[in-house]
Structures are given as C-alpha cells and as structure tokens.
Write a protein that holds these residues in place. Structure first.
Motif, PDB file in Angstrom:
ATOM      1  N   ALA A 193     -10.623 -34.463  -2.608  1.00 46.33           N
ATOM      2  CA  ALA A 193     -11.974 -33.924  -2.809  1.00 46.33           C
ATOM      3  C   ALA A 193     -12.082 -33.107  -4.086  1.00 46.33           C
ATOM      4  O   ALA A 193     -13.064 -33.223  -4.834  1.00 46.33           O
ATOM      5  CB  ALA A 193     -12.371 -33.068  -1.601  1.00 46.33           C
ATOM      6  N   VAL A 194     -11.097 -32.270  -4.353  1.00 39.73           N
ATOM      7  CA  VAL A 194     -11.175 -31.382  -5.512  1.00 39.73           C
ATOM      8  C   VAL A 194     -11.056 -32.189  -6.807  1.00 39.73           C
ATOM      9  O   VAL A 194     -11.789 -31.954  -7.777  1.00 39.73           O
ATOM     10  CB  VAL A 194     -10.092 -30.292  -5.433  1.00 39.73           C
ATOM     11  N   ALA A 195     -10.149 -33.161  -6.852  1.00 43.02           N
ATOM     12  CA  ALA A 195     -10.008 -34.000  -8.043  1.00 43.02           C
ATOM     13  C   ALA A 195     -11.287 -34.790  -8.304  1.00 43.02           C
ATOM     14  O   ALA A 195     -11.714 -34.936  -9.455  1.00 43.02           O
ATOM     15  CB  ALA A 195      -8.818 -34.946  -7.886  1.00 43.02           C
ATOM     16  N   ASP A 196     -11.917 -35.300  -7.249  1.00 40.22           N
ATOM     17  CA  ASP A 196     -13.153 -36.063  -7.423  1.00 40.22           C
ATOM     18  C   ASP A 196     -14.281 -35.166  -7.901  1.00 40.22           C
ATOM     19  O   ASP A 196     -15.109 -35.572  -8.728  1.00 40.22           O
ATOM     20  CB  ASP A 196     -13.534 -36.759  -6.119  1.00 40.22           C
ATOM     21  N   LEU A 197     -14.341 -33.940  -7.394  1.00 32.81           N
ATOM     22  CA  LEU A 197     -15.324 -32.968  -7.894  1.00 32.81           C
ATOM     23  C   LEU A 197     -15.107 -32.705  -9.377  1.00 32.81           C
ATOM     24  O   LEU A 197     -16.072 -32.631 -10.159  1.00 32.81           O
ATOM     25  CB  LEU A 197     -15.217 -31.666  -7.103  1.00 32.81           C
ATOM     26  N   ASP A 198     -13.862 -32.606  -9.792  1.00 24.01           N
ATOM     27  CA  ASP A 198     -13.568 -32.312 -11.195  1.00 24.01           C
ATOM     28  C   ASP A 198     -14.083 -33.404 -12.137  1.00 24.01           C
ATOM     29  O   ASP A 198     -14.461 -33.127 -13.275  1.00 24.01           O
ATOM     30  CB  ASP A 198     -12.057 -32.145 -11.397  1.00 24.01           C
ATOM     31  N   VAL A 199     -14.118 -34.656 -11.661  1.00 21.33           N
ATOM     32  CA  VAL A 199     -14.649 -35.732 -12.497  1.00 21.33           C
ATOM     33  C   VAL A 199     -16.098 -35.429 -12.879  1.00 21.33           C
ATOM     34  O   VAL A 199     -16.517 -35.642 -14.024  1.00 21.33           O
ATOM     35  CB  VAL A 199     -14.544 -37.088 -11.770  1.00 21.33           C
ATOM     36  N   LEU A 200     -16.870 -34.911 -11.945  1.00 28.04           N
ATOM     37  CA  LEU A 200     -18.265 -34.575 -12.221  1.00 28.04           C
ATOM     38  C   LEU A 200     -18.376 -33.331 -13.099  1.00 28.04           C
ATOM     39  O   LEU A 200     -19.167 -33.291 -14.040  1.00 28.04           O
ATOM     40  CB  LEU A 200     -19.039 -34.356 -10.916  1.00 28.04           C
ATOM     41  N   PRO A 206     -23.452 -28.448 -13.772  1.00 26.12           N
ATOM     42  CA  PRO A 206     -23.195 -27.219 -13.014  1.00 26.12           C
ATOM     43  C   PRO A 206     -22.730 -27.536 -11.593  1.00 26.12           C
ATOM     44  O   PRO A 206     -23.249 -28.453 -10.947  1.00 26.12           O
ATOM     45  CB  PRO A 206     -24.553 -26.506 -13.014  1.00 26.12           C
ATOM     46  N   ALA A 207     -21.770 -26.783 -11.115  1.00 22.69           N
ATOM     47  CA  ALA A 207     -21.192 -27.066  -9.801  1.00 22.69           C
ATOM     48  C   ALA A 207     -22.218 -26.974  -8.687  1.00 22.69           C
ATOM     49  O   ALA A 207     -22.126 -27.710  -7.691  1.00 22.69           O
ATOM     50  CB  ALA A 207     -20.039 -26.097  -9.527  1.00 22.69           C
ATOM     51  N   ASP A 208     -23.219 -26.114  -8.836  1.00 19.11           N
ATOM     52  CA  ASP A 208     -24.194 -25.958  -7.757  1.00 19.11           C
ATOM     53  C   ASP A 208     -25.218 -27.077  -7.711  1.00 19.11           C
ATOM     54  O   ASP A 208     -26.169 -27.028  -6.926  1.00 19.11           O
ATOM     55  CB  ASP A 208     -24.890 -24.598  -7.838  1.00 19.11           C
ATOM     56  N   ARG A 209     -25.007 -28.125  -8.526  1.00 24.78           N
ATOM     57  CA  ARG A 209     -25.823 -29.344  -8.426  1.00 24.78           C
ATOM     58  C   ARG A 209     -25.079 -30.457  -7.707  1.00 24.78           C
ATOM     59  O   ARG A 209     -25.541 -31.599  -7.677  1.00 24.78           O
ATOM     60  CB  ARG A 209     -26.235 -29.838  -9.836  1.00 24.78           C
ATOM     61  N   VAL A 210     -23.919 -30.127  -7.123  1.00 30.44           N
ATOM     62  CA  VAL A 210     -23.057 -31.141  -6.512  1.00 30.44           C
ATOM     63  C   VAL A 210     -22.804 -30.817  -5.041  1.00 30.44           C
ATOM     64  O   VAL A 210     -22.498 -29.672  -4.690  1.00 30.44           O
ATOM     65  CB  VAL A 210     -21.698 -31.223  -7.235  1.00 30.44           C
ATOM     66  N   GLY A 233     -18.090 -23.352  -6.598  1.00 30.38           N
ATOM     67  CA  GLY A 233     -19.538 -23.239  -6.707  1.00 30.38           C
ATOM     68  C   GLY A 233     -20.307 -24.458  -6.266  1.00 30.38           C
ATOM     69  O   GLY A 233     -21.540 -24.480  -6.334  1.00 30.38           O
ATOM     70  N   ALA A 234     -19.608 -25.512  -5.796  1.00 31.68           N
ATOM     71  CA  ALA A 234     -20.280 -26.708  -5.288  1.00 31.68           C
ATOM     72  C   ALA A 234     -20.612 -26.525  -3.815  1.00 31.68           C
ATOM     73  O   ALA A 234     -20.108 -25.618  -3.145  1.00 31.68           O
ATOM     74  CB  ALA A 234     -19.391 -27.932  -5.492  1.00 31.68           C
ATOM     75  N   PHE A 235     -21.457 -27.417  -3.303  1.00 31.80           N
ATOM     76  CA  PHE A 235     -21.827 -27.368  -1.897  1.00 31.80           C
ATOM     77  C   PHE A 235     -20.799 -28.099  -1.049  1.00 31.80           C
ATOM     78  O   PHE A 235     -20.313 -29.174  -1.425  1.00 31.80           O
ATOM     79  CB  PHE A 235     -23.202 -27.991  -1.670  1.00 31.80           C
ATOM     80  N   VAL A 236     -20.478 -27.510   0.096  1.00 31.65           N
ATOM     81  CA  VAL A 236     -19.528 -28.073   1.048  1.00 31.65           C
ATOM     82  C   VAL A 236     -20.310 -28.866   2.085  1.00 31.65           C
ATOM     83  O   VAL A 236     -21.084 -28.292   2.860  1.00 31.65           O
ATOM     84  CB  VAL A 236     -18.714 -26.954   1.733  1.00 31.65           C
ATOM     85  N   GLY A 237     -20.127 -30.181   2.103  1.00 27.66           N
ATOM     86  CA  GLY A 237     -20.828 -31.029   3.058  1.00 27.66           C
ATOM     87  C   GLY A 237     -20.037 -31.181   4.343  1.00 27.66           C
ATOM     88  O   GLY A 237     -19.040 -31.900   4.383  1.00 27.66           O
ATOM     89  N   ILE A 238     -20.456 -30.457   5.386  1.00 30.01           N
ATOM     90  CA  ILE A 238     -19.919 -30.666   6.735  1.00 30.01           C
ATOM     91  C   ILE A 238     -20.883 -31.675   7.359  1.00 30.01           C
ATOM     92  O   ILE A 238     -21.885 -31.309   7.981  1.00 30.01           O
ATOM     93  CB  ILE A 238     -19.893 -29.352   7.543  1.00 30.01           C
TER      94      ILE A 238
END
Length: 327
Positions: A193-200, A206-210, A233-238
């Motif tokens: 998850a963290v590596a995939d977030l880093d691609v964006l 901005p992290a708060d758009r993800v 700073g990104a959103f956590v999708g539960i």
C-alpha cells in the motif's frame, strides 16, 4: 462586482452540487458492476428495467437510513451506465458521484497497449492522464455516443500480486489527471500500500487528494500500512465493511482499527465503505445493503469507544473534504 464567493462543489451525475449538501457518504461502492464483455455472454441477461428497480430499492433504503450520497467506483468500462445513474439519482434523491479511471491491467483490453513495440508496451502515463482528465472536465463518455456529466473521482487499481508496468503508468496518469483537474483519486493497492501511494505522490499530487483503499486487508494491517498512510496525509480506506472472508479483518477488528486510528489523532484521514455491488454481471455477488455501515457498523464503532462526533466526522466531513473539487 464585489463580495463574490466561489461555492465548493462536488461533481455528480446530475451536475455540480454544494459540498455541504452531500450528507452521509458511502465512498467506495458499485451500483452496476459488469465484467467487460459479459454483456455478450449467452447466459447473462442485462435487463435495464429490472436493474433499475433493484438499485432504486437499495438506494431508497440507503436514503431512508440516513445516507445521502454514494460514490460509484466502477470507472470507465466496469459497468458505468450514466443514463441509468442519472435516472436513479433523480428518482431517489440520492447524489451519485461517478468515476473515471481504469485498472487493474487484467481488466484492460489490448487497446491500452502500444502494439507497435515487441513486446507491446503500456500507454504512457500522459495518455492515461489526458483520458481521465477529459472525463472530469469535459464529461464522461458514453462510448460512441456522447459525453455527459463530469466525473467526480479517478479510480484505479493494481494487481493483488504487485503493481505491473501498465498499472504504474495508470497510477501516474491518474495522479496527473487529479492534479490538473482538482478531482481526488482512489486506489486499490496491489501488494504494498505504501509503495503504491508513493507512485502517486511522486507526481506532486497532495496526499490529501488520495484514498488508499483496501486497508482493512489483513496483510496491510500486519504491515502497519493504515497508520503510515494516515501519517503521510492520505485517506485510509476501511472499505470492505461487512465482507466476511479470510483476507480481511472482521467487522469487530475493523471497528478496533478505526478506534486505534482515532486515538492516534487520525480521525481526519478515515473513510468507511463496504465495496458493495448493487447488481453484478459476470462477477461474484457482493450483495450488502448500501446502508450496512449505518445499520450495523456504527454500533460497533461506538462500542469500540469512537464518539458520535467522530463517527459523524468520518461519515460526513471527511468525504466532503475529499470529494470537493479543488480549482
């Protein structure tokens, strides 16, 4: 002219609405989900009148339980039927936010590869970016017919085994489209998850758009990904609430995870959904009510120590902040 203000808006299938009018939002669901090509199978019937009646009843139940907005994340070719979504929104009064986007790679056709190379290579990120951005700014495509309302979110996904080269290009394109248009991005991560977030984030988004979805998967929780994603700073999708299988947490464990994130100061970064499918064609059923979180899961949250104010913040304020178009 003096004193003019710009209203914060969200793109819905019936046009822009005030972000303050969203109410309680189910942020990651599918109304009609169709495996690409399933509509041509001899044993699959797609009766749009029947589908309308089924989905209308589910949306009315969601509305009557207190829900007001639903985000459909089927993307461009996963069953998105814009005239159907428009009719459902008009008849039920539920806002529907539709998505652009593609993925994972196994769901793409050869059109999205460059056949002039051997072996074929993925579309460059910029081509995906232009494709998605136009659906946000110019309207979503009804293939070979027209464009209609603008997309409210960009949705993409990576393979469970890990991101492929094509999916990396998809993620980069999604991030660039979001940065250009002010729309948010939601991803289903692959193996990390963290590596995939880093691609964006490497695309200066901005992290708060993800939204990083699927963070109630057991492997993600074991790796500590929910807390890391929130801290970035990104959103956590539960977002598999109500799904009972070996791959995901139980609902009681999900409630404990939410309580843990709230206690750690991340209440602003949590989003809840069920990944419910209203009608599935050619895909496994995931026939949860869109209202399941309101009828069943909220009680587990309060039992886990999450306050009513924090629950409302998670269900109303966080989706509003995510979905508001940033111009």
């Amino acid at each position: 002219m003096t004193g003019a203000t710009t209203m914060n808006t969200v793109n819905t299938v019936l046009g822009p609405v005030s972000a303050d009018d969203l109410g309680i939002v189910a942020v990651h669901e599918a109304l009609l989900s169709v495996l690409p090509g399933a509509q041509y199978a001899f044993d699959i019937t797609i009766d749009r009148a029947e589908i309308f009646e089924i989905l209308s009843a589910k949306l009315v139940d969601f509305r009557d339980r207190g829900g007001k907005t639903i985000v459909d994340v089927t993307g461009m070719f996963g069953g998105r039927d814009l005239p159907l979504l428009e009719a459902l929104s008009r008849s039920t009064g539920v806002h529907i936010v539709a998505s652009t986007g593609l993925g994972p790679e196994k769901m793409l056709g050869g059109y999205f590869l460059t056949p002039q190379t051997n072996p074929p290579t993925p579309w460059p990120a910029e081509k995906f970016a232009d494709l998605f951005a136009r659906e946000v700014t110019d309207g979503m495509v009804v293939p070979r017919v027209e464009r209609r309302a603008t997309a409210g979110i960009v949705a993409t996904a990576a393979a469970r085994e890990g991101m492929t080269a094509t999916e990396e290009s998809l993620f980069q394109g999604a991030a660039r489209a979001a940065a250009t248009t002010g729309a948010p991005v939601t991803i289903c991560f692959g193996a990390d998850a963290v590596a995939d977030l880093d691609v964006l984030l490497k695309e200066s988004l901005p992290a708060d758009r993800v939204v990083v979805g699927g963070l109630d998967r057991r492997d993600a929780v074991a790796a500590g990904a929910p807390a890391v994603v929130a801290a970035r700073g990104a959103f956590v999708g539960i977002d598999h609430i109500g799904v009972d299988d070996d791959e995901h947490l139980t609902d009681t464990e999900r409630a404990a995870l939410v309580a843990e994130l709230v206690k750690a100061g991340h209440v602003d970064r949590i989003l809840l959904s069920s990944n419910a499918i209203g009608v599935a064609k050619g895909l496994p059923e995931r026939d949860l009510p869109f209202s399941y979180i309101l009828t069943d899961f909220v009680g587990l949250l309060t039992a886990a120590g999450v306050t009513e104010d924090d629950v409302r913040h998670i269900l109303i304020d966080n989706p509003r902040d995510l979905l508001t178009v940033r111009r």
